[in-house]
Design an enzyme around this catalytic site. Structure first.
Site, PDB file in Angstrom:
ATOM      1  CB  SER A  96       4.340   2.938  -1.501  1.00 16.46           C
ATOM      2  OG  SER A  96       3.441   2.872  -0.419  1.00 16.46           O
ATOM      3  CG  ASP A 220      -2.896  -0.109  -3.599  1.00 15.53           C
ATOM      4  OD1 ASP A 220      -2.898  -0.383  -2.377  1.00 15.53           O
ATOM      5  OD2 ASP A 220      -1.949   0.447  -4.179  1.00 15.53           O
ATOM      6  CG  HIS A 248       0.621  -1.066  -2.069  1.00 12.55           C
ATOM      7  ND1 HIS A 248       0.189   0.182  -2.480  1.00 12.55           N
ATOM      8  CD2 HIS A 248       1.741  -0.829  -1.325  1.00 12.55           C
ATOM      9  CE1 HIS A 248       0.991   1.117  -2.018  1.00 12.55           C
ATOM     10  NE2 HIS A 248       1.949   0.530  -1.325  1.00 12.55           N
TER      11      HIS A 248
END
Length: 275
Positions: A96, A220, A248
């Protein structure tokens, strides 16, 4: 083994150091910490790798100063950890927000001493839409998130936990996940989100020549799959591994596939460059 490593005068970050062998340096997502990779730490140690899990400043057990949450400073913190532990021949693994931070690290310090790069649900090349980049979130969406954090951070973490995964999770798991996020400083979360909104690594991808694996969930809702496609196009020595049933949190949505593909990449001699 745990370390508290001084990354600049008076500021220390917490590092989990587990196993022996080639070091894999994990850089976690907003607003979590290195404990989110506890499953990977065990698997790596069992397979002859050394797990290095950094709690970025402001998160987990690390110090939580008022400033220093931009990509540059975070990259310098990673360099301080690598230098202190005298790590060689490392694999960088950015998840991320850890994605652009690891790319910035390579831009600032070069690829010497780094063998491979793993990008997981990366918030790169840009988390937000720009004049020259049509993917990602609108700036207004990020501003609204910052407002929600300011008003009711626990509730925002509960909402975030529900949209983070594509597959249903137990209430106990979600409570644990939320607790990791709430270990972060509120100001740390806000300043990091501002960095995600305002910075990008669009102009830095051409300098990354390392074998790179891009793991990304097709479902996601935080970092859309289009970001992964763009990374794959722009990184000359990369392979894209889609996770069709994942959001995610792909390493918890499809853990068996994630860990299998992770070990395949770490143990491989490299990937075939694209034409």
């Amino acid at each position: 083994m745990s370390h508290f490593i001084e990354v600049e005068p008076g500021i220390k970050v917490h590092v989990e150091d587990i196993g022996q062998g080639q070091p894999v340096v994990f850089v976690h997502a907003w607003p979590l910490n290195s404990r989110i990779f506890e499953q990977q730490a065990v698997i790596l140690a069992q397979n002859g790798f050394r797990f290095i899990g950094i709690d970025l400043r402001g998160y987990g057990k690390s110090d939580k100063p008022w400033s220093g949450y931009d990509f540059n400073r975070m990259a310098h913190d990673i360099k301080a950890v690598i230098d202190f532990l005298q790590l060689k021949n490392i694999i960088l693994a950015g998840y991320s927000i850890g994605g652009p931070i690891t790319i910035r690290y390579l831009n600032l310090f070069g690829e010497e001493g780094v063998e491979k790069l793993l990008l997981m649900a990366a918030a790169a090349p840009s988390y937000t839409k720009r004049k020259n980049f049509k993917y990602g979130k609108n700036r207004s969406e990020v501003d609204l998130l910052i407002s929600h954090i300011t008003q009711d951070r626990p509730r925002q973490m509960a909402l975030y936990a529900k949209m983070y995964f594509n597959k249903r999770k137990s209430s106990e798991f979600l409570a644990w996940f939320q607790s990791l996020g709430l270990q972060a400083g509120a100001h740390s979360m806000i300043h990091s989100m501002i960095a995600l909104r305002d910075d990008d690594v669009l102009g830095e991808l051409g300098a990354v020549t390392l074998p790179t694996a891009i793991f990304h969930g097709k479902k996601d809702r935080s970092c859309p799959f289009d970001l992964a496609r763009e990374l794959n196009k722009r990184l000359s020595n990369s392979v894209l591994v889609p996770f069709h049933a994942s959001g995610h949190g792909l390493y918890w949505d499809e853990p068996q596939k994630f860990n299998k593909e992770m070990m395949r990449f770490f143990k491989s001699s490299g990937i075939k460059p694209k034409n």
